[in-house]
Design a protein around this motif. Structure first.
Motif, PDB file in Angstrom:
ATOM      1  N   VAL A   1      20.033  13.692  32.578  1.00  0.00           N
ATOM      2  CA  VAL A   1      19.184  13.848  31.392  1.00  0.00           C
ATOM      3  C   VAL A   1      19.462  12.734  30.389  1.00  0.00           C
ATOM      4  O   VAL A   1      18.533  12.175  29.789  1.00  0.00           O
ATOM      5  CB  VAL A   1      19.401  15.233  30.748  1.00  0.00           C
ATOM      6  CG1 VAL A   1      18.645  15.334  29.424  1.00  0.00           C
ATOM      7  CG2 VAL A   1      18.951  16.339  31.696  1.00  0.00           C
ATOM      8  N   ASN A   2      20.725  12.369  30.196  1.00  0.00           N
ATOM      9  CA  ASN A   2      21.058  11.264  29.300  1.00  0.00           C
ATOM     10  C   ASN A   2      20.471   9.952  29.807  1.00  0.00           C
ATOM     11  O   ASN A   2      20.032   9.112  29.013  1.00  0.00           O
ATOM     12  CB  ASN A   2      22.574  11.132  29.156  1.00  0.00           C
ATOM     13  CG  ASN A   2      23.138  12.022  28.076  1.00  0.00           C
ATOM     14  OD1 ASN A   2      23.306  11.611  26.927  1.00  0.00           O
ATOM     15  ND2 ASN A   2      23.437  13.265  28.432  1.00  0.00           N
ATOM     16  N   ALA A   3      20.451   9.761  31.124  1.00  0.00           N
ATOM     17  CA  ALA A   3      19.967   8.504  31.687  1.00  0.00           C
ATOM     18  C   ALA A   3      18.465   8.321  31.489  1.00  0.00           C
ATOM     19  O   ALA A   3      17.998   7.210  31.245  1.00  0.00           O
ATOM     20  CB  ALA A   3      20.312   8.427  33.175  1.00  0.00           C
ATOM     21  N   VAL A   4      17.702   9.403  31.581  1.00  0.00           N
ATOM     22  CA  VAL A   4      16.242   9.282  31.481  1.00  0.00           C
ATOM     23  C   VAL A   4      15.743   9.434  30.049  1.00  0.00           C
ATOM     24  O   VAL A   4      14.550   9.231  29.789  1.00  0.00           O
ATOM     25  CB  VAL A   4      15.535  10.324  32.375  1.00  0.00           C
ATOM     26  CG1 VAL A   4      16.021  10.225  33.807  1.00  0.00           C
ATOM     27  CG2 VAL A   4      15.712  11.745  31.848  1.00  0.00           C
ATOM     28  N   ALA A   5      16.632   9.756  29.111  1.00  0.00           N
ATOM     29  CA  ALA A   5      16.204  10.120  27.756  1.00  0.00           C
ATOM     30  C   ALA A   5      15.427   9.017  27.049  1.00  0.00           C
ATOM     31  O   ALA A   5      14.524   9.296  26.265  1.00  0.00           O
ATOM     32  CB  ALA A   5      17.423  10.526  26.917  1.00  0.00           C
ATOM     33  N   THR A   6      15.759   7.747  27.314  1.00  0.00           N
ATOM     34  CA  THR A   6      15.111   6.652  26.591  1.00  0.00           C
ATOM     35  C   THR A   6      13.949   6.038  27.371  1.00  0.00           C
ATOM     36  O   THR A   6      13.344   5.069  26.901  1.00  0.00           O
ATOM     37  CB  THR A   6      16.128   5.541  26.273  1.00  0.00           C
ATOM     38  OG1 THR A   6      16.631   4.980  27.497  1.00  0.00           O
ATOM     39  CG2 THR A   6      17.286   6.083  25.448  1.00  0.00           C
ATOM     40  N   ALA A   7      13.638   6.588  28.542  1.00  0.00           N
ATOM     41  CA  ALA A   7      12.611   5.993  29.395  1.00  0.00           C
ATOM     42  C   ALA A   7      11.207   6.308  28.875  1.00  0.00           C
ATOM     43  O   ALA A   7      10.970   7.344  28.256  1.00  0.00           O
ATOM     44  CB  ALA A   7      12.762   6.492  30.824  1.00  0.00           C
ATOM     45  N   ASP A   8      10.271   5.402  29.180  1.00  0.00           N
ATOM     46  CA  ASP A   8       8.857   5.661  28.916  1.00  0.00           C
ATOM     47  C   ASP A   8       8.262   6.563  29.992  1.00  0.00           C
ATOM     48  O   ASP A   8       7.332   7.328  29.734  1.00  0.00           O
ATOM     49  CB  ASP A   8       8.065   4.350  28.891  1.00  0.00           C
ATOM     50  CG  ASP A   8       8.488   3.441  27.750  1.00  0.00           C
ATOM     51  OD1 ASP A   8       8.632   3.943  26.631  1.00  0.00           O
ATOM     52  OD2 ASP A   8       8.678   2.236  27.994  1.00  0.00           O
ATOM     53  N   ALA A   9       8.769   6.448  31.206  1.00  0.00           N
ATOM     54  CA  ALA A   9       8.273   7.239  32.332  1.00  0.00           C
ATOM     55  C   ALA A   9       9.408   7.438  33.324  1.00  0.00           C
ATOM     56  O   ALA A   9      10.390   6.680  33.332  1.00  0.00           O
ATOM     57  CB  ALA A   9       7.090   6.552  33.004  1.00  0.00           C
TER      58      ALA A   9
ATOM     59  N   VAL B   1      11.804  18.418  38.491  1.00  0.00           N
ATOM     60  CA  VAL B   1      10.555  18.545  37.737  1.00  0.00           C
ATOM     61  C   VAL B   1      10.739  19.534  36.590  1.00  0.00           C
ATOM     62  O   VAL B   1      10.313  19.284  35.455  1.00  0.00           O
ATOM     63  CB  VAL B   1       9.408  18.993  38.662  1.00  0.00           C
ATOM     64  CG1 VAL B   1       8.140  19.295  37.853  1.00  0.00           C
ATOM     65  CG2 VAL B   1       9.126  17.921  39.705  1.00  0.00           C
ATOM     66  N   GLU B   2      11.390  20.654  36.874  1.00  0.00           N
ATOM     67  CA  GLU B   2      11.628  21.666  35.848  1.00  0.00           C
ATOM     68  C   GLU B   2      12.510  21.129  34.718  1.00  0.00           C
ATOM     69  O   GLU B   2      12.308  21.461  33.545  1.00  0.00           O
ATOM     70  CB  GLU B   2      12.280  22.889  36.487  1.00  0.00           C
ATOM     71  CG  GLU B   2      12.519  24.047  35.520  1.00  0.00           C
ATOM     72  CD  GLU B   2      13.171  25.238  36.191  1.00  0.00           C
ATOM     73  OE1 GLU B   2      13.511  26.203  35.488  1.00  0.00           O
ATOM     74  OE2 GLU B   2      13.339  25.215  37.436  1.00  0.00           O
ATOM     75  N   ALA B   3      13.475  20.285  35.069  1.00  0.00           N
ATOM     76  CA  ALA B   3      14.401  19.758  34.064  1.00  0.00           C
ATOM     77  C   ALA B   3      13.782  18.653  33.224  1.00  0.00           C
ATOM     78  O   ALA B   3      14.012  18.576  32.009  1.00  0.00           O
ATOM     79  CB  ALA B   3      15.666  19.235  34.743  1.00  0.00           C
ATOM     80  N   PHE B   4      12.995  17.775  33.861  1.00  0.00           N
ATOM     81  CA  PHE B   4      12.501  16.582  33.160  1.00  0.00           C
ATOM     82  C   PHE B   4      11.142  16.779  32.494  1.00  0.00           C
ATOM     83  O   PHE B   4      10.824  16.074  31.533  1.00  0.00           O
ATOM     84  CB  PHE B   4      12.430  15.401  34.125  1.00  0.00           C
ATOM     85  CG  PHE B   4      13.760  14.978  34.696  1.00  0.00           C
ATOM     86  CD1 PHE B   4      14.910  15.054  33.921  1.00  0.00           C
ATOM     87  CD2 PHE B   4      13.875  14.539  36.000  1.00  0.00           C
ATOM     88  CE1 PHE B   4      16.143  14.677  34.442  1.00  0.00           C
ATOM     89  CE2 PHE B   4      15.099  14.151  36.526  1.00  0.00           C
ATOM     90  CZ  PHE B   4      16.243  14.234  35.736  1.00  0.00           C
ATOM     91  N   ALA B   5      10.335  17.700  32.978  1.00  0.00           N
ATOM     92  CA  ALA B   5       9.004  17.900  32.398  1.00  0.00           C
ATOM     93  C   ALA B   5       9.055  18.218  30.900  1.00  0.00           C
ATOM     94  O   ALA B   5       8.220  17.714  30.136  1.00  0.00           O
ATOM     95  CB  ALA B   5       8.253  18.986  33.166  1.00  0.00           C
TER      96      ALA B   5
END
Length: 307
Positions: A197-205, A224-228
């Motif tokens: 979750v920390n790794a994807v937090a700053t992503a645009d997609a 999908v459930e976590a990132f959506a």
């Protein structure tokens, strides 16, 4: 994807993630990095945020030009000033600060660096110290920029290092003229826990790499459930694809997830991989497949920005 004349396009930041390890997340990340410039006419910075097991460098073979130590702020107690009131012990949710007999103690490896004890000590008996959590490496792999984090052996606080690598990337981009800032590909840790979750937090997609196996599809659903809820565009690449998987197709349809490509379970890919090669090296067909994924990701980000 080119910006209007005289205007620099804001760099894209795309996280490549997966619900489980072994889906091919890093090989997809490396493949995209190698074709990014030719597909989109933009520079790219590949960042390995799988700090517990970084291996993007094995594929990109970067020349490391700079290394930085990443520290976590931890408390150091001045025993002469400390009144043994117990405020620090009560506020610490992780048991990192305690008083044994008449001796105040800090267990460095249990500290999460929240700073509550430093802020609330009524007699200012605590001062900030530091604990090394890992190192940040920076370099280049041909025309591809490179950065990665390496967690210190025995260290448990990988999110701290992931955030430090991300901050270093931000500083690196900020130091460049706007028109020269590269797009960023983040090779994320597998799974759906705090590091991912920390790794994807700053992503645009977020690009989810999934393998069509029972375990792969199960953990893909968890991803999908976590990132959506993060509200970022999600897209899918199916790796090691064979016969269509009905459950995987149902999840993508239900969540309105675009499947950008299906990479077949092809022996030629495995043989190239075993020699240290990447998907674009297998054949012109696979190179064009990677270029197409890059273009579709850029379009997905562009649509999200204008939504």
């Amino acid at each position: 994807m080119n910006a209007p004349h005289g205007q620099a396009a804001r760099p894209l930041r795309i996280a490549v993630a997966s619900g489980k390890g072994g889906t091919g997340k890093t090989t997809v990340s490396a493949a995209l990095a190698t074709v990014w410039a030719e597909a989109l006419s933009r520079p790219v910075l590949a960042v390995d945020l799988d700090v517990e097991e970084p291996n993007l460098h094995l594929f990109l073979r970067p020349l490391i030009t700079d290394t930085h130590v990443a520290n976590l702020e931890i408390p150091v107690i001045d025993t002469d000033l400390c009144t043994r009131c117990g405020t620090c012990r009560e506020i610490c949710q992780f048991g990192a600060v305690t008083i044994l007999g008449d001796t105040p103690l800090v267990f460095d490896d249990m500290c999460h660096g929240c700073g509550a004890c430093l802020a609330l000590c009524p007699v200012d008996a605590m001062r900030p110290g530091a604990r090394e959590v890992g190192r940040i490496e920076e370099g280049v792999a041909g025309d591809i920029g490179f950065a990665c984090g390496r967690l210190r052996v025995g260290e448990a606080m990988s999110p701290v290092l992931i955030r430090a690598v991300t901050a270093r990337v931000d500083a690196r981009l900020a130091a460049l003229p706007e028109e020269k800032r590269p797009d960023v590909l983040l090779d994320s840790p597998p799974g759906v826990s705090c590091p991912a979750v920390n790794a994807v937090a700053t992503a645009d997609a977020i690009l989810l790499v999934v393998e069509p196996t029972p375990f792969g599809v199960h953990d893909f659903a968890l991803a999908v459930e976590a990132f959506a809820p993060l509200g970022k565009p999600l897209a899918v690449v199916v790796n090691k694809a064979g016969e269509p998987d009905a459950q995987l197709a149902a999840i993508c349809a239900r969540e309105n997830l675009p499947v950008l490509a299906a990479i077949p379970d092809d022996r030629a890919i495995v043989e190239t991989y075993a020699r240290g090669g990447l998907l674009p090296d297998v054949s012109p067909h696979y190179r064009e497949l990677c270029r197409d994924i890059a273009k579709k990701l850029a379009a997905l980000c562009r649509e999200a920005r204008h939504a």
